[in-house]
Design a protein around this motif. Structure first.
Motif, short mmCIF file in Angstrom:
data_model
loop_
_atom_site.label_atom_id
_atom_site.label_comp_id
_atom_site.label_asym_id
_atom_site.label_seq_id
_atom_site.Cartn_x
_atom_site.Cartn_y
_atom_site.Cartn_z
N LEU A 1 0.83 -1.20 0.00
CA LEU A 1 0.00 0.00 0.00
C LEU A 1 0.87 1.25 0.00
CD1 LEU A 1 -2.72 -0.90 2.63
CD2 LEU A 1 -3.03 -0.68 0.18
N ALA A 2 2.09 1.09 0.46
CA ALA A 2 2.99 2.24 0.54
C ALA A 2 3.58 2.60 -0.82
CB ALA A 2 4.10 1.96 1.55
N HIS B 1 5.21 14.67 2.84
CA HIS B 1 6.04 13.53 2.43
C HIS B 1 5.93 13.41 0.91
CE1 HIS B 1 6.04 12.57 6.69
NE2 HIS B 1 4.74 12.74 6.65
N PHE B 2 7.08 13.22 0.25
CA PHE B 2 7.12 13.21 -1.21
C PHE B 2 8.00 12.07 -1.70
CE2 PHE B 2 8.75 14.89 -5.31
CZ PHE B 2 7.53 15.10 -5.94
N ALA B 3 7.64 11.47 -2.82
CA ALA B 3 8.41 10.44 -3.50
C ALA B 3 8.72 9.27 -2.57
CB ALA B 3 9.67 11.04 -4.12
N ALA C 1 7.64 9.39 1.02
CA ALA C 1 6.22 9.16 1.26
C ALA C 1 5.95 7.68 1.49
CB ALA C 1 5.37 9.69 0.11
N GLY C 2 6.59 6.82 0.70
CA GLY C 2 6.44 5.38 0.88
C GLY C 2 6.95 4.93 2.24
N ASP C 3 8.10 5.47 2.66
CA ASP C 3 8.65 5.14 3.98
C ASP C 3 7.70 5.57 5.08
OD1 ASP C 3 10.91 4.16 2.73
OD2 ASP C 3 12.12 5.97 3.11
N TRP C 4 7.15 6.77 4.94
CA TRP C 4 6.21 7.29 5.94
C TRP C 4 4.96 6.40 6.02
CZ3 TRP C 4 1.29 9.47 4.91
CH2 TRP C 4 0.63 9.94 6.05
N LYS D 1 5.62 3.25 7.95
CA LYS D 1 5.65 3.52 9.39
C LYS D 1 4.24 3.74 9.94
CE LYS D 1 10.29 5.42 9.31
NZ LYS D 1 11.08 6.62 9.21
N GLU D 2 3.40 4.40 9.15
CA GLU D 2 2.01 4.60 9.56
C GLU D 2 1.28 3.27 9.67
OE1 GLU D 2 -0.09 7.88 10.22
OE2 GLU D 2 1.92 7.57 11.02
N LEU D 3 1.56 2.34 8.76
CA LEU D 3 0.95 1.01 8.83
C LEU D 3 1.31 0.34 10.15
CD1 LEU D 3 -0.75 -1.17 7.46
CD2 LEU D 3 1.34 -1.96 6.32
#
Length: 194
Positions: free
Chosen positions: A13-14, A130-132, A135-138, A141-143
């Motif tokens: 999903l990231a 969060h960009f590029a 954003a996926g890393d963030w 972490k949110e998951l």
């Protein structure tokens, strides 16, 4: 319906499209060539809530400030308020989405956009987004944060958390939030969307 809900969410999903800016309130924005910014919500939030109805809280021509309420998603009477990631003037509403909310689930980063805004402070306000790849890393972490939140919420409701909430060694199931009571939606709003 139960079989779809039992699917675990995945860190895939990231995987986010390039060019989108993600705010900490799980909304995204994209600057169009017209100078208007489209706003939507991320796939992680869409996957947790499942099929929802949308309710607009603002009309085109209305001035909004960053963090103000612009829309609500509703599932079986439970609500999450969506906040504007940008300040500016609301220039459009995705009427197709409000007529067919399944577009949100099918294409949250494309046809599932919510509103468009003529930004007042684009450069200043997107600096904290969060960009590029970041954003996926963030989102990954949110998951993890959401997994912990759901585990605590499920254990408060029952001594044996239902597999609907946590699958495959603790990964949240798709639509996990959809089956939780209104109090949990309120807590989720405060912890993840404010």
């Amino acid at each position: 319906r139960r079989s779809k809900a039992a699917r675990p969410l995945s860190v895939s999903l990231a995987a986010v499209p390039q060019g989108l800016y993600f705010s900490n309130s799980h909304s995204w924005t994209f600057m169009q060539k017209t100078g208007e910014a489209r706003i939507g919500i991320d796939n992680l939030l869409v996957s947790l809530t499942g099929q929802v109805k949308l309710r607009m809280l603002r009309e085109p021509g209305t001035r909004v400030s960053k963090g103000e309420e612009i829309s609500e998603i509703v599932h079986d009477g439970k609500r999450l308020t969506l906040l504007s990631p940008l300040s500016g003037t609301l220039t459009g509403i995705n009427h197709a989405l409000y007529e067919d909310p399944s577009l949100l689930n099918d294409d949250p980063y494309g046809k599932g956009w919510l509103v468009s805004v003529k930004p007042a402070n684009w450069m200043e306000e997107v600096t904290g987004f969060h960009f590029a790849a970041e954003a996926g890393d963030w989102l990954r972490k949110e998951l993890e944060r959401i997994r912990d939140f759901l585990a605590i919420s499920a254990s408060r409701m029952s001594p044996q958390p239902d597999t609907l909430y946590l699958q495959d060694g603790g990964e949240p199931a798709a639509e996990a939030l959809a089956s939780l009571p209104e109090e949990v939606w309120h807590d989720f709003q405060e912890k993840f969307l404010r």
